[in-house]
Design a protein around this motif. Sequence first.
Motif, PDB file in Angstrom:
ATOM      1  N   LYS A 175      -6.670   3.125 -13.613  1.00 18.28           N
ATOM      2  CA  LYS A 175      -6.955   1.514 -13.297  1.00 18.28           C
ATOM      3  C   LYS A 175      -5.682   1.744 -11.859  1.00 18.28           C
ATOM      4  O   LYS A 175      -6.012   0.628 -10.696  1.00 18.28           O
ATOM      5  N   THR A 192      -9.531  -0.817   1.075  1.00 20.07           N
ATOM      6  CA  THR A 192     -10.853  -1.221   1.368  1.00 20.07           C
ATOM      7  C   THR A 192     -10.620  -2.857   2.193  1.00 20.07           C
ATOM      8  O   THR A 192     -11.086  -2.885   3.192  1.00 20.07           O
ATOM      9  N   SER A 193     -10.324  -3.248   1.380  1.00 18.26           N
ATOM     10  CA  SER A 193      -9.498  -4.983   2.453  1.00 18.26           C
ATOM     11  C   SER A 193      -8.398  -4.415   3.426  1.00 18.26           C
ATOM     12  O   SER A 193      -9.224  -4.736   5.000  1.00 18.26           O
ATOM     13  N   SER A 245       1.120  -1.498  -0.385  1.00 15.26           N
ATOM     14  CA  SER A 245       0.089   0.059  -0.116  1.00 15.26           C
ATOM     15  C   SER A 245       1.300   1.157   0.293  1.00 15.26           C
ATOM     16  O   SER A 245       0.320   2.511  -0.729  1.00 15.26           O
ATOM     17  N   ASN A 266     -11.092   7.735  -3.091  1.00 10.84           N
ATOM     18  CA  ASN A 266     -12.348   7.485  -3.806  1.00 10.84           C
ATOM     19  C   ASN A 266     -11.979   8.877  -4.314  1.00 10.84           C
ATOM     20  O   ASN A 266     -12.411   9.190  -6.004  1.00 10.84           O
ATOM     21  N   GLU A 286      -8.222   2.477  -9.188  1.00 15.36           N
ATOM     22  CA  GLU A 286      -9.046   1.432  -8.572  1.00 15.36           C
ATOM     23  C   GLU A 286      -8.399   0.231  -7.979  1.00 15.36           C
ATOM     24  O   GLU A 286      -8.351   0.260  -6.814  1.00 15.36           O
ATOM     25  N   GLU A 287      -6.567  -0.072  -8.307  1.00 16.16           N
ATOM     26  CA  GLU A 287      -6.020  -0.824  -7.429  1.00 16.16           C
ATOM     27  C   GLU A 287      -6.013  -0.297  -5.573  1.00 16.16           C
ATOM     28  O   GLU A 287      -5.893  -0.880  -4.978  1.00 16.16           O
ATOM     29  N   ILE A 297      -7.911   1.599  -3.563  1.00 17.01           N
ATOM     30  CA  ILE A 297      -8.875   1.573  -4.145  1.00 17.01           C
ATOM     31  C   ILE A 297      -9.468   0.279  -2.890  1.00 17.01           C
ATOM     32  O   ILE A 297      -9.843  -0.071  -2.115  1.00 17.01           O
ATOM     33  N   ASN A 298      -8.862  -0.782  -3.671  1.00 19.56           N
ATOM     34  CA  ASN A 298      -9.027  -2.204  -4.110  1.00 19.56           C
ATOM     35  C   ASN A 298      -8.241  -2.480  -2.389  1.00 19.56           C
ATOM     36  O   ASN A 298      -8.674  -3.425  -0.994  1.00 19.56           O
ATOM     37  N   ILE A 299      -7.311  -1.930  -2.354  1.00 16.11           N
ATOM     38  CA  ILE A 299      -6.377  -2.413  -1.291  1.00 16.11           C
ATOM     39  C   ILE A 299      -6.637  -2.050  -0.075  1.00 16.11           C
ATOM     40  O   ILE A 299      -6.680  -2.667   1.202  1.00 16.11           O
TER      41      ILE A 299
END
Length: 118
Positions: free
Chosen positions: A96, A106-107, A5, A71, A99-100, A102-104
């Motif tokens: 891209k 979020t997890s 991250s 976001n 979004e990557e 954001i996904n990291i």
Amino acid sequence: MENVSLDKSFDYAVRIVNLCKYLNNDKKEYIMSKQLLRCGTSIGANISEAQRGQSLADFTTKMCIALKEANESEYWLRLLYKTDYLEEKQFESIHKDAEELINILTSICKTSQEKMKI
């Protein structure tokens, strides 16, 4: 030790800085790019600060702030694309990355919040 991250957010911040230079110098766009610069570079700063968090709650708060900033940066990227300041290829590449991140994040936020409930 590798920190995905932190590494990805730093690389994203470099891309954001370079994109904002382009938007200012070539496209003469100053308002949205300033917003993008602020939130796009704040992601890594918050992740970096979270690494030295005083508690799990402090860590979680900083990571969730980083997620909010990610976001927001994704929003400004979409707006710059839809208003023709970014070409499709430019947008897709950096979007891209957003979004990557954001996904990291979020997890990480979900996992940290679950740990706080234990």
